[in-house]
Design a protein around this motif. Sequence first.
Motif, PDB file in Angstrom:
ATOM      1  N   ARG A 268       0.838  -1.205   0.000  1.00 34.13           N
ATOM      2  CA  ARG A 268       0.000   0.000   0.000  1.00 34.13           C
ATOM      3  C   ARG A 268       0.874   1.257   0.000  1.00 34.13           C
ATOM      4  NH1 ARG A 268      -2.376  -0.840   4.476  1.00 34.13           N
ATOM      5  NH2 ARG A 268      -3.906  -2.264   3.564  1.00 34.13           N
ATOM      6  N   ALA A 269       1.979   1.219   0.755  1.00 30.59           N
ATOM      7  CA  ALA A 269       2.887   2.367   0.796  1.00 30.59           C
ATOM      8  C   ALA A 269       3.490   2.624  -0.580  1.00 30.59           C
ATOM      9  CB  ALA A 269       3.988   2.122   1.827  1.00 30.59           C
ATOM     10  N   LEU A 270       3.803   1.555  -1.311  1.00 26.65           N
ATOM     11  CA  LEU A 270       4.352   1.718  -2.654  1.00 26.65           C
ATOM     12  C   LEU A 270       3.321   2.346  -3.588  1.00 26.65           C
ATOM     13  CD1 LEU A 270       6.990   0.994  -4.279  1.00 26.65           C
ATOM     14  CD2 LEU A 270       5.720  -1.011  -5.103  1.00 26.65           C
ATOM     15  N   ARG A 271       2.079   1.892  -3.493  1.00 20.08           N
ATOM     16  CA  ARG A 271       1.028   2.462  -4.346  1.00 20.08           C
ATOM     17  C   ARG A 271       0.784   3.933  -4.005  1.00 20.08           C
ATOM     18  NH1 ARG A 271      -1.829  -2.299  -2.928  1.00 20.08           N
ATOM     19  NH2 ARG A 271      -3.344  -0.987  -1.814  1.00 20.08           N
ATOM     20  N   MET A 272       0.838   4.266  -2.721  1.00 18.53           N
ATOM     21  CA  MET A 272       0.663   5.661  -2.318  1.00 18.53           C
ATOM     22  C   MET A 272       1.811   6.515  -2.847  1.00 18.53           C
ATOM     23  SD  MET A 272      -2.181   6.004  -0.700  1.00 18.53           S
ATOM     24  CE  MET A 272      -1.935   7.574   0.137  1.00 18.53           C
ATOM     25  N   GLU A 273       3.027   5.972  -2.816  1.00 14.32           N
ATOM     26  CA  GLU A 273       4.175   6.698  -3.338  1.00 14.32           C
ATOM     27  C   GLU A 273       4.001   6.973  -4.830  1.00 14.32           C
ATOM     28  OE1 GLU A 273       7.947   8.574  -3.272  1.00 14.32           O
ATOM     29  OE2 GLU A 273       6.612   7.941  -1.634  1.00 14.32           O
ATOM     30  N   ALA A 274       3.381   6.050  -5.542  1.00 19.50           N
ATOM     31  CA  ALA A 274       3.178   6.214  -6.985  1.00 19.50           C
ATOM     32  C   ALA A 274       2.272   7.400  -7.295  1.00 19.50           C
ATOM     33  CB  ALA A 274       2.600   4.937  -7.575  1.00 19.50           C
ATOM     34  N   ARG A 275       1.451   7.806  -6.356  1.00 23.35           N
ATOM     35  CA  ARG A 275       0.604   8.987  -6.569  1.00 23.35           C
ATOM     36  C   ARG A 275       1.433  10.265  -6.593  1.00 23.35           C
ATOM     37  NH1 ARG A 275      -4.712   7.955  -2.658  1.00 23.35           N
ATOM     38  NH2 ARG A 275      -5.276   5.888  -3.514  1.00 23.35           N
ATOM     39  N   ARG A 276       2.603  10.219  -5.927  1.00 23.96           N
ATOM     40  CA  ARG A 276       3.484  11.392  -5.879  1.00 23.96           C
ATOM     41  C   ARG A 276       4.655  11.281  -6.850  1.00 23.96           C
ATOM     42  NH1 ARG A 276       2.322  10.043  -0.416  1.00 23.96           N
ATOM     43  NH2 ARG A 276       4.217   8.761  -0.317  1.00 23.96           N
ATOM     44  N   ASP A 277       4.875  10.083  -7.378  1.00 28.70           N
ATOM     45  CA  ASP A 277       6.056   9.808  -8.198  1.00 28.70           C
ATOM     46  C   ASP A 277       5.592   9.323  -9.572  1.00 28.70           C
ATOM     47  OD1 ASP A 277       8.269   8.641  -9.449  1.00 28.70           O
ATOM     48  OD2 ASP A 277       9.122   7.885  -7.585  1.00 28.70           O
ATOM     49  N   PRO A 278       5.576  10.204 -10.571  1.00 25.96           N
ATOM     50  CA  PRO A 278       5.080   9.825 -11.898  1.00 25.96           C
ATOM     51  C   PRO A 278       5.868   8.667 -12.524  1.00 25.96           C
ATOM     52  CG  PRO A 278       5.274  12.206 -11.720  1.00 25.96           C
ATOM     53  CD  PRO A 278       5.931  11.634 -10.502  1.00 25.96           C
ATOM     54  N   PHE A 279       7.173   8.623 -12.276  1.00 22.30           N
ATOM     55  CA  PHE A 279       7.955   7.537 -12.863  1.00 22.30           C
ATOM     56  C   PHE A 279       7.543   6.196 -12.260  1.00 22.30           C
ATOM     57  CE2 PHE A 279      11.661   4.686 -12.825  1.00 22.30           C
ATOM     58  CZ  PHE A 279      11.819   4.525 -14.199  1.00 22.30           C
ATOM     59  N   LEU A 280       7.404   6.132 -10.940  1.00 17.90           N
ATOM     60  CA  LEU A 280       6.962   4.897 -10.303  1.00 17.90           C
ATOM     61  C   LEU A 280       5.575   4.508 -10.798  1.00 17.90           C
ATOM     62  CD1 LEU A 280       7.237   2.590  -8.280  1.00 17.90           C
ATOM     63  CD2 LEU A 280       6.464   4.166  -6.476  1.00 17.90           C
ATOM     64  N   ALA A 281       4.699   5.476 -10.964  1.00 16.11           N
ATOM     65  CA  ALA A 281       3.359   5.188 -11.481  1.00 16.11           C
ATOM     66  C   ALA A 281       3.446   4.541 -12.860  1.00 16.11           C
ATOM     67  CB  ALA A 281       2.526   6.468 -11.537  1.00 16.11           C
ATOM     68  N   LYS A 282       4.347   5.052 -13.702  1.00 13.02           N
ATOM     69  CA  LYS A 282       4.532   4.470 -15.035  1.00 13.02           C
ATOM     70  C   LYS A 282       5.068   3.056 -14.940  1.00 13.02           C
ATOM     71  CE  LYS A 282       6.931   5.140 -19.423  1.00 13.02           C
ATOM     72  NZ  LYS A 282       7.790   6.020 -20.252  1.00 13.02           N
ATOM     73  N   VAL A 283       6.013   2.832 -14.028  1.00  8.35           N
ATOM     74  CA  VAL A 283       6.587   1.495 -13.852  1.00  8.35           C
ATOM     75  C   VAL A 283       5.496   0.507 -13.441  1.00  8.35           C
ATOM     76  CG1 VAL A 283       8.113   0.107 -12.384  1.00  8.35           C
ATOM     77  CG2 VAL A 283       8.926   2.273 -13.340  1.00  8.35           C
ATOM     78  N   LEU A 284       4.691   0.871 -12.447  1.00 13.35           N
ATOM     79  CA  LEU A 284       3.660  -0.036 -11.951  1.00 13.35           C
ATOM     80  C   LEU A 284       2.589  -0.304 -13.007  1.00 13.35           C
ATOM     81  CD1 LEU A 284       3.161   1.232  -8.283  1.00 13.35           C
ATOM     82  CD2 LEU A 284       4.543  -0.687  -9.093  1.00 13.35           C
ATOM     83  N   ALA A 285       2.361   0.668 -13.874  1.00  9.16           N
ATOM     84  CA  ALA A 285       1.301   0.525 -14.882  1.00  9.16           C
ATOM     85  C   ALA A 285       1.787  -0.162 -16.151  1.00  9.16           C
ATOM     86  CB  ALA A 285       0.724   1.894 -15.227  1.00  9.16           C
ATOM     87  N   GLU A 286       3.054   0.041 -16.542  1.00 14.58           N
ATOM     88  CA  GLU A 286       3.485  -0.351 -17.879  1.00 14.58           C
ATOM     89  C   GLU A 286       4.597  -1.396 -17.927  1.00 14.58           C
ATOM     90  OE1 GLU A 286       4.512   3.084 -20.156  1.00 14.58           O
ATOM     91  OE2 GLU A 286       2.694   4.195 -19.583  1.00 14.58           O
ATOM     92  N   ALA A 287       5.353  -1.567 -16.872  1.00 13.11           N
ATOM     93  CA  ALA A 287       6.528  -2.435 -16.949  1.00 13.11           C
ATOM     94  C   ALA A 287       6.140  -3.906 -17.059  1.00 13.11           C
ATOM     95  CB  ALA A 287       7.415  -2.241 -15.718  1.00 13.11           C
ATOM     96  N   GLU A 288       6.906  -4.649 -17.851  1.00 13.08           N
ATOM     97  CA  GLU A 288       6.835  -6.106 -17.824  1.00 13.08           C
ATOM     98  C   GLU A 288       7.476  -6.571 -16.517  1.00 13.08           C
ATOM     99  OE1 GLU A 288       8.308  -8.093 -21.316  1.00 13.08           O
ATOM    100  OE2 GLU A 288       7.913  -6.338 -22.555  1.00 13.08           O
ATOM    101  N   THR A 289       6.905  -7.603 -15.922  1.00  8.32           N
ATOM    102  CA  THR A 289       7.409  -8.059 -14.625  1.00  8.32           C
ATOM    103  C   THR A 289       7.917  -9.496 -14.707  1.00  8.32           C
ATOM    104  OG1 THR A 289       5.194  -8.785 -13.935  1.00  8.32           O
ATOM    105  CG2 THR A 289       5.853  -6.531 -13.343  1.00  8.32           C
ATOM    106  N   GLN A 290       8.970  -9.745 -13.921  1.00  8.13           N
ATOM    107  CA  GLN A 290       9.553 -11.081 -13.777  1.00  8.13           C
ATOM    108  C   GLN A 290       9.878 -11.724 -15.126  1.00  8.13           C
ATOM    109  OE1 GLN A 290      10.568 -12.114 -10.912  1.00  8.13           O
ATOM    110  NE2 GLN A 290       9.620 -10.448  -9.760  1.00  8.13           N
TER     111      GLN A 290
END
Length: 220
Positions: free
Chosen positions: A80-102
């Motif tokens: 939850r803390a990571l998701r909240m950080e993504a609201r303030r961090d556009p790059f993290l938001a892009k990573v969580l939304a668009e990055a291929e994982t594993q």
Amino acid sequence: MGGNPDAYYDRPEVSNSDLTELKNILHPRRQFGDREEAFRFGSLVDAMVTEPARVNYYRLTVDDVPYTEDEFRHAREMHRALRMEARRDPFLAKVLAEAETQCFMVNHGQQFEYGGFPFTLDTRCKWDWWLKMSHFGGDLKTTFAASHAEFDEAVDFFDWDRSRAWYMDIARSDRDFIYAISKKNCHIFKKFIERGDTIYIRGREKYEELAFQYWCFNLY
């Protein structure tokens, strides 16, 4: 780039984890805390963030590995803390939304040099996040660090700089990043790496020495 991450650990190429195992044999040092438990809990957080289909919130398991209610509650707070950080961090938001994982990569016959001596190894790595269009990726960590100074110390102590240089050179990428979630206070730390900067150079020096030692041990 490989497709099935479940097959990753059965592959014969050299990984950063293999270099860590070799380092632990050649240069044993005092361990702080339970390393197996730390890895186990980190795997829970990783799965919540990058492989949610593996997580069963009803049975409190990742695949067939059981966890306690407290472990799941703690991991969910960190997620939850990571998701909240993504609201303030556009790059993290892009990573969580668009990055291929594993996803994993393999590089056969990767060229190395140590002390002026050239050699090759077949190498592999598995990315927590890979941004295909931008051709770089990054890593998710859990950490006991509670401050930026402690996080910087962890990057060196746990050889996260080595892993990032290793991944960058397998992918031939020029950028990389780490996001780390504190187990103590759920603070989010981040580190951006550029090819040629201090972290990359230090990490590359670390892996070149271990890669050469790995090559020597497997030569005989």
